[in-house]
Design an enzyme around this catalytic site. Structure first.
Site, mmCIF file in Angstrom:
data_model
loop_
_atom_site.group_PDB
_atom_site.id
_atom_site.type_symbol
_atom_site.label_atom_id
_atom_site.label_comp_id
_atom_site.label_asym_id
_atom_site.label_seq_id
_atom_site.Cartn_x
_atom_site.Cartn_y
_atom_site.Cartn_z
ATOM 1 N N ASP A 443 0.785 -1.249 0.000
ATOM 2 C CA ASP A 443 0.000 0.000 0.000
ATOM 3 C C ASP A 443 0.818 1.302 0.000
ATOM 4 O O ASP A 443 0.298 2.340 0.412
ATOM 5 C CB ASP A 443 -0.931 0.057 1.232
ATOM 6 C CG ASP A 443 -2.105 -0.904 1.132
ATOM 7 O OD1 ASP A 443 -2.225 -1.609 0.113
ATOM 8 O OD2 ASP A 443 -2.915 -0.936 2.079
ATOM 9 N N GLU A 517 -6.843 -3.400 -4.518
ATOM 10 C CA GLU A 517 -8.269 -3.195 -4.248
ATOM 11 C C GLU A 517 -8.681 -1.831 -4.788
ATOM 12 O O GLU A 517 -9.291 -1.731 -5.847
ATOM 13 C CB GLU A 517 -8.503 -3.302 -2.733
ATOM 14 C CG GLU A 517 -9.959 -3.261 -2.319
ATOM 15 C CD GLU A 517 -10.084 -3.472 -0.813
ATOM 16 O OE1 GLU A 517 -10.596 -4.514 -0.398
ATOM 17 O OE2 GLU A 517 -9.672 -2.577 -0.039
ATOM 18 N N GLU A 521 -7.744 5.222 -5.030
ATOM 19 C CA GLU A 521 -6.635 5.677 -4.194
ATOM 20 C C GLU A 521 -5.310 5.607 -4.964
ATOM 21 O O GLU A 521 -4.398 6.387 -4.707
ATOM 22 C CB GLU A 521 -6.540 4.846 -2.911
ATOM 23 C CG GLU A 521 -7.673 5.138 -1.946
ATOM 24 C CD GLU A 521 -7.514 4.411 -0.621
ATOM 25 O OE1 GLU A 521 -7.517 3.161 -0.639
ATOM 26 O OE2 GLU A 521 -7.391 5.066 0.414
#
Ligand code: NAG
Ligand code: NAG
Ligand code: NAG
Ligand code: NAG
Ligand code: NAG
Length: 721
Positions: A443, A517, A521
């Site tokens: 991430d 996912e 973002e």
């Protein structure tokens, strides 16, 4: 109308350029530590020397790559390298042409070791080594067998260099029903009991003989072997494979030559023309006239869950994406009649900024979100000409950001680790689950994207502050968006230059490869980096961020957004899903990491947040947006739907019916994450637009003036005719 058309173009495409040209270049502060953050020896990262050859260890190593499984644990988990699954084990490499499993909630490709290549004599204790890699290829050496594999993404052939007069053993889990060969012993055809036909091409004569039902062994051989699955019994198909069998790629390179332009080049050896496979997005982008030397063989196809892989002959490709405008504010501006409502919300939101409460957030993800949210308020204040609140917001932001950039924040902070080379957080450096796995390179673009957004806004509004913190700001950006090889960070940590979107999942063994996912973002990360370029007058960073954002958007639309009429995925999957939850390299799932498939509003929300100007480009297909909203609505009849997620649902509805959406947004009693403990709460705490009516109102209001840039252009230009 001509003028409108013209203004549209000027505003959307040239204004950002003008802004960065005019802004004041800042002075690079000189600091003794080239990494700008304290050094740490991570206790949770594996030692890369097990799987990378010695000469690669002094440079940054990839942490979210298409071959990550080959460098984790035993290095023996498979990876899908289009069009084959590849699985190394200690002294052999197995491959299969996958079959597809699908139902209404999941679809994935199935691996089985259909062919395994090794040698009869081997010392089985030495694992493979990665001896070179790029975004397009990886070379695996098997020191115990004299075999070296050039695994080039999209090559229909698996290419193996056999060194030093070695006998080659090929075995199968299926019975070898027949083996035939040409007169000069350079081509073999193997038929297996699963009805698959495989071809083996050799650079010079090789003599294979069958050992038993399941394996064949060659006499001593040195040279190139190419193994290829024959998906079509049509003789044209086989003759194309024959024709291109002598030209083999050993390495591939991808680089940005111009804004929104990516170029692939393969290092080809042998003779003849190079045959590669293109996925559907490649194919769409290859249609530009620059590719006049590239020949698309539209009937030459391999299956893939990403869509048909189509044959392309050529040694270099030029891939041009659809440009996106990067702007600080809404593209078309906000209707003045809404200013007073937005201003009163802004006053309220500004008064509610709570330094103590925000300082108590130690998670890098939620902290990043909190500062990005406040930074958005400062921009909205500028947009509605209510600058009086900006100093207070700036002060709040500096108090929060500086401790992270100065490494004085007691609760967490950034550190530099030099095993794989990059930033980790204090909390993540000895706990692989902290900060959602930031310490194992999970991430990064998400967390750092939020930080960069906030930093870019402060640097824009206070250039002196920007100059002071430029080295740290650039370190955060470079961690995931380094364009060129350097000694600090790998080239594009998250973005995959072959698949054309990012991966989030870091250094972890996953049977289905990397995953991502939230596409929104990811778009936010490149958008924010691009804004950083604007703030610092750095055209290179501005252009790279814009270019990556544009590719990420095209990929999200291609592989995550599932329109009703989509033919990319199986019918039962398409029927139940308007958007993918988690997209893996070789699997698609309806569920989210934090919510079950039934919580459709969460799925819509995680693919939309944060609401920012570029959201308009990500959801530019209004027909699809309507389908997505309608698909989500039955889920809202449940008890316990959270208002935080409803905000995104209404914002999405606002794209095509803003009057109705605005009314519903104004009726929401809060944008807070009140209901902790439910499925959505974990992410809801950060993503719900906490007390930011202004933000959502602005987002929705935008849609009226003209949400969709291409649509505006079209309308304006058509009207001009
Ligand atoms: C990898 O190797 C280990 C050790 O031999 C074994 O336990 C494991 O099952 C293997 N994993 C796969 C995916 O083959
Ligand atoms: C789809 O397949 C998966 C994996 O086999 C299974 O766990 C799931 O229950 C299936 N879902 C449906 C709706 O059939
Ligand atoms: C202002 O903030 C308070 C929380 O402090 C909230 O309860 C109220 O609804 C907000 N008002 C508006 C108009 O946003
Ligand atoms: C700010 O947050 C802290 C900690 O959550 C809380 O104790 C305090 O009351 C808040 N201040 C205001 C003015 O709401
Ligand atoms: C990580 O390190 C911190 C301080 O150095 C320590 O307090 C914490 O217990 C450690 N956590 C783990 C999981 O080792």
């Amino acid at each position: 109308m001509n003028l409108l058309c013209f203004l549209n173009r000027v505003l959307c495409f040239f204004l950002p350029t003008l802004i960065f040209v005019l802004s004041i270049p800042s002075v690079e502060a000189s600091k003794p530590n080239p990494f700008y953050f304290p050094h740490v020896d991570s206790s949770v990262l594996p030692d890369p020397s097990h799987f990378f050859s010695q000469n690669l260890l002094s440079s940054p190593l990839p942490t979210n790559s298409f071959f990550q499984n080959f460098a984790v644990n035993n290095g023996n988990e498979s990876e899908y390298i289009h069009p084959y699954f590849i699985k190394p084990s200690l002294s052999s490499l197995s491959l299969s042409y996958p079959s597809l499993f699908h139902n209404s909630s999941i679809t994935y490709q199935v691996f089985s070791p259909v062919l395994t290549i090794s040698t009869p004599d081997k010392s089985p204790n030495q694992a493979h080594k990665v001896s070179s890699f790029s975004h397009l290829s990886v070379t695996l050496d098997f020191p115990s067998t004299n075999l070296q594999f050039f695994l080039v993404r999209g090559s229909p052939y698996v290419t193996c260099l056999v060194k030093g007069k070695t006998e080659v053993l090929i075995s199968s889990v299926y019975t070898i029903e027949s083996m035939s060969f040409n007169s000069i012993l350079t081509k073999y055809t193997i038929k297996l009991s699963n009805q698959q036909k495989w071809l083996i091409y050799a650079s010079s004569p090789i003599k294979f003989s069958q050992n038993d039902k399941f394996s064949i062994t060659s006499g001593v051989f040195s040279g190139i072997l190419r193994i290829v699955f024959l998906p079509d019994s049509d003789s044209t198909f086989e003759s194309i494979l024959d024709q291109h069998s002598t030209a083999y790629p050993v390495f591939g390179e991808a680089g940005f030559t111009n804004p929104f332009t990516l170029e692939y080049r393969w290092d080809k050896q042998g003779f003849g023309d190079l045959l590669m496979l293109a996925h559907p997005l490649h194919l769409q982008l290859l249609s530009s006239p620059e590719n006049d030397k590239v020949v698309v063989l539209k009937d030459f196809k391999y299956n893939s869950m990403d869509g048909d892989l189509v044959g392309v002959v050529g040694e270099s490709w030029i891939l041009k994406s659809k440009p996106v405008p990067i702007t600080w504010n809404s593209i078309q501006g906000i209707d003045k009649k809404h200013f007073s409502r937005i201003i009163s919300s802004l006053d309220n939101d500004t008064n509610n900024l709570n330094l103590t409460a925000t300082m108590s957030i130690t998670s890098s993800y939620f902290f990043g979100k909190a500062i990005a949210r406040a930074a958005r308020l400062a921009l909205i204040a500028g947009e509605v000409d209510h600058r009086v609140v900006i100093p207070q917001i700036l002060k709040f932001l500096k108090n929060l950001i500086q401790p992270w950039l100065d490494s004085t924040f007691s609760g967490n902070g950034f550190l530099y680790e030099s095993k794989w080379r990059g930033l980790v957080t204090k909390l993540g450096s000895n706990d692989s689950t902290a900060d959602f796995g930031f310490g194992i390179y999970n991430d990064h673009h998400y967390h750092l994207g939020y930080f960069l957004y906030a930093v870019a806004v402060v640097a824009k509004l206070d250039p002196d502050w920007g100059a002071t913190y430029k080295p740290q700001a650039y370190a955060l950006m470079s961690d995931f968006m380094s364009q060129n090889p350097n000694f600090q960070y790998p080239v594009l940590r998250n973005f995959d230059l072959w698949k054309l979107h990012s991966w989030a999942s870091g250094i972890f063994e996953f049977p289905d490869g990397r995953n991502q996912e939230s596409t929104s973002e990811a778009v936010n990360a490149y958008y924010a980096a691009s804004l950083l370029g604007l703030a610092y007058g750095d055209s290179e960073v501005f252009e790279l961020g814009s270019t990556l954002a544009s590719f990420e958007i095209m990929s999200a639309q291609k592989w995550w957004h599932v329109a009703e009429h989509s033919e990319l995925y199986a019918e039962d999957f398409v029927k139940e899903n308007r958007v993918v939850g988690i997209l893996w390299n070789s699997k698609r799932e309806s569920r989210l990491w934090f919510a079950s498939a039934e919580l459709r509003e969460c799925r819509l929300g995680i693919q939309m947040l944060p609401v920012i100007p570029i959201t308009e480009a990500l959801f530019s297909d209004v027909g699809y947006v309507k389908e997505l909203v309608e698909w989500t609505s039955p889920a809202l009849k449940r008890k316990g739907v959270e208002e935080g997620w409803l905000g995104f649902y209404y914002a999405m509805e606002g794209i095509y019916d803003w009057e109705s959406a605005l009314g519903k947004i104004l009726d929401l009693t809060g944008f807070d994450d009140a209901a902790r403990g439910s499925d959505c709460a974990r992410i809801g705490a950060g993503c719900a637009v906490k007390q930011h009516l202004a933000l959502l109102t602005a987002a929705v209001v935008l849609s009226r003036s003209c949400l969709l840039l291409p649509f505006c252009l079209l309308v304006a230009c058509v009207s001009a005719l």
